[in-house]
Design an enzyme around this catalytic site. Structure first.
Site, PDB file in Angstrom:
ATOM      1  N   ASP A 240       0.835  -1.205   0.000  1.00 59.23           N
ATOM      2  CA  ASP A 240       0.000   0.000   0.000  1.00 59.23           C
ATOM      3  C   ASP A 240       0.874   1.261   0.000  1.00 59.23           C
ATOM      4  O   ASP A 240       1.850   1.342   0.757  1.00 59.23           O
ATOM      5  CB  ASP A 240      -0.873  -0.035   1.264  1.00 59.23           C
ATOM      6  CG  ASP A 240      -1.933   1.051   1.267  1.00 59.23           C
ATOM      7  OD1 ASP A 240      -2.810   1.013   0.402  1.00 59.23           O
ATOM      8  OD2 ASP A 240      -1.875   1.938   2.145  1.00 59.23           O
ATOM      9  N   GLU A 299       1.753  -0.643  -5.004  1.00 58.16           N
ATOM     10  CA  GLU A 299       0.778   0.394  -5.322  1.00 58.16           C
ATOM     11  C   GLU A 299       1.573   1.701  -5.329  1.00 58.16           C
ATOM     12  O   GLU A 299       1.783   2.320  -4.304  1.00 58.16           O
ATOM     13  CB  GLU A 299      -0.335   0.474  -4.271  1.00 58.16           C
ATOM     14  CG  GLU A 299      -1.426   1.446  -4.723  1.00 58.16           C
ATOM     15  CD  GLU A 299      -2.062   2.290  -3.624  1.00 58.16           C
ATOM     16  OE1 GLU A 299      -3.132   2.845  -3.868  1.00 58.16           O
ATOM     17  OE2 GLU A 299      -1.485   2.405  -2.523  1.00 58.16           O
TER      18      GLU A 299
END
Ligand code: GLC
Length: 592
Positions: A240, A299
């Site tokens: 993330d 990401e």
């Protein structure tokens, strides 16, 4: 090899329960386990646990719910599952605010449930990737709670970004950075004695304090967390905000009004700093110390695919999401350009390209492509999927796209939960209506009324309401209907397995095509020597008609699959030696 023939059945209440014979899956699991490069062309399905399947009837999806539906995913034909966070969390940002990285939140189940999920997935030949959230934690994380409670002298504050404020009384934030969710990226603390204290940095919600990755304890802790999940058997991680971990030294002002949200067009001192790469080298060494090919996907919202490619140098991560592709509209020239540029950028670092159309943060592509007409949106979404699944590399699917789910655009404000909605960072976009909740509405599985088999009870709750019209979009309603999106995905994924050429290699061979049409050839070079495809096809040709009218071209071969109907690809398409009329907004796979 011993053949096991036990049935893997689930205890789901509805009649869409799948039965999978493990004689077949044991083979594929073993084959998958020995394929070193499984991730080069893997199709990876994102499960958003709170919205996938609710086993205990509390209105929130959970891990046993996912496990019960694994046979559905196996039958869909994907290679791996990526699970969004299910760790202990106050859920200020739907679990992306982690209070304890080694504990499963009771809402989602237990560690034993996670273990069971991984075991069952592996038995079915599915890999499992879990989310890791290293940029920030929850304000309830033990380090942060203690850092606050112990006051300014706490050594734990060095693991976050605490700074005195500006202004005569420290009443202004330390710099001009804005939170991705809106408002300043800083919140002022109150000292244990009640006086106003230092500020702390949060690139997202105030409940998500950023770690300071200059501190060795943060490195050590995350290596330990990675090992914890690797030891449990996961096949990799989705990282993330991978581009956010390192901030420019001295935390300088951005200095210009264009603050950059997730996808920056201009460099900012809090994203995509060169220092992040050191962390990923460390992580790669750790991943490589495990058996099997354990992978990490970034990401990383960077300004260009070339910047994203830096995360994929041979000693760094395996994949990065291709958000530039995701953001490209339904336009032949733009799509061809982004495909070429992505492949070039990835080839420069010898990494496989990835492709993605939807996820839990963006408007579902059936709505993005609709231009106000939902039927057109679905037609284009199906065509876009067949285009994506024929490109070299790995593809990411987001739960529900295989049912053709649209964005839900009319959620009442009182049910919304996305912190972006409350902090006013309404992302503009067709159908977004200012929040990400519209792509997170629970899956419709079966039946004719909400919650459509999402939970065990017929009238049970779901954390976001589902539209009544989803009665026609349940997995059960689409099962066996050759015109359905579900059957199209199944047919496409089965063909992709049968024809390794579809995901193989590092390039596409573009063919001449009329304006508004893309045509390219895919051959099996580098695909395990499978030059002679089952069914006699040496290669495949893909045509994508991005125009709103039928286009006539010489038929490039024998039609295998058309995005309009999975089982009648040849209906009006002609064959070798004849003309083919490509329907508006359609993709066709041809054996040629
Ligand atoms: C990522 C997640 C998003 C989350 C944010 C903060 O962008 O995909 O859902 O809100 O990080 O963790």
């Amino acid at each position: 090899m011993t053949q096991h023939t036990t049935d893997v059945t689930t205890d789901r209440p509805d009649d869409t329960t799948d039965t999978v014979d493990t004689a077949d899956t044991t083979d594929s699991a073993e084959a998958a386990a020995t394929r070193a490069d499984w991730w080069h062309d893997a199709v990876i399905y994102q499960v958003y646990p709170r919205s996938f399947a609710d086993s205990d009837g509390d209105g929130m999806g959970d891990l046993p719910g996912v496990t019960a539906r694994l046979p559905y995913l196996r039958r869909l034909g994907v290679d791996a599952v990526w699970l969004s966070p299910f760790y202990a969390s106050p859920q200020a940002d739907a679990g992306y605010d982690v209070a304890d990285y080694r504990v499963v939140d009771p809402v989602f189940g237990t560690l034993a449930d996670a273990d069971d999920l991984v075991r069952r997935a592996h038995a079915l030949g599915l890999r499992v990737i879990v989310d890791i959230v290293p940029n920030h934690c929850s304000e309830k994380h033990e380090w942060f709670r203690r850092a606050l409670a112990e006051g300014p002298a706490s050594a734990l504050r060095e693991r976050f970004h605490f700074r005195p404020g500006r202004g005569p009384r420290g009443e202004l934030p330390p710099n001009d950075w804005e939170s991705v969710f809106g408002g300043p990226a800083w919140t002022r603390t109150t000292n244990p004695d009640g006086t106003p204290g230092d500020w702390y940095l949060h690139l997202f919600a105030p409940e998500q304090p950023d770690f300071d990755w200059q501190h060795p304890a943060v490195h050590e802790e995350f290596r330990s967390i990675l090992r914890f999940w690797l030891d449990l058997g996961v096949d990799g991680f989705r990282i993330d905000v991978a581009h956010g971990l390192i901030k420019a030294a001295g935390l300088p002002d951005v200095g210009h009004p264009e603050q950059v949200k997730l996808l920056g067009s201009a460099p900012v001192p809090y994203f995509d700093q060169d220092g992040v790469h050191e962390i990923y080298r460390e992580w790669r060494a750790l991943l490589d110390s495990y058996d099997g090919e354990r992978i990490a996907v970034a990401e990383a919202w960077t300004p260009t695919v070339e910047r994203s490619a830096l995360y994929l140098r041979p000693d760094e991560l395996h994949q990065a999401f291709n958000f530039t592709y995701l953001m490209t509209g339904w336009d032949a020239t733009a799509l061809r350009a982004v495909i070429d540029r992505s492949l070039d950028a990835m080839n420069a670092v010898a990494a496989p390209a990835t492709w993605v159309l939807s996820n839990h943060d963006v408007v579902r592509h059936a709505t993005r492509f609709a231009d106000g007409d939902p039927d057109r949106g679905l037609r284009r979404a199906r065509a876009a999927t067949l285009l994506m699944l024929a490109l070299p590399g790995s593809a990411y699917l987001y739960q529900g796209e295989e049912l053709g789910l649209p964005e839900v655009t009319d959620l009442p404000d009182e049910v919304r939960q996305d912190p972006a909605f409350f902090r006013g960072s309404a992302q503009e976009g067709p159908g977004q209506e200012g929040t990400r909740d519209g792509c997170r509405v629970p899956m419709p599985w079966s039946g004719t009324r909400p919650p459509f088999g999402f939970g065990p009870a017929e009238d049970g709750p779901s954390w976001l309401p589902q539209p009544a019209a989803w009665r026609d979009l349940t997995a059960e309603a689409q099962e066996g209907d050759p015109a359905s999106t579900l059957e199209l995905y199944r047919a496409a994924l089965a063909l992709r397995r049968a024809h390794p050429a579809l995901g193989a290699g590092r390039a596409v061979e573009w063919l001449p095509a009329p304006e508004g049409v893309l045509a390219f050839r895919r051959t099996a070079e580098g695909a395990g020597g499978a030059a002679q495809e089952p069914g006699g096809a040496r290669s495949l040709v893909v045509t994508v008609n991005l125009t709103g009218r039928p286009v006539t071209v010489p038929a490039p071969g024998t039609p295998l699959l058309c995005s309009l109907n999975s089982r009648a690809p040849g209906a009006d398409l002609g064959g070798p030696g004849s003309d083919a009329v490509l329907p508006p907004d359609s993709t066709v796979w041809w054996a040629a």
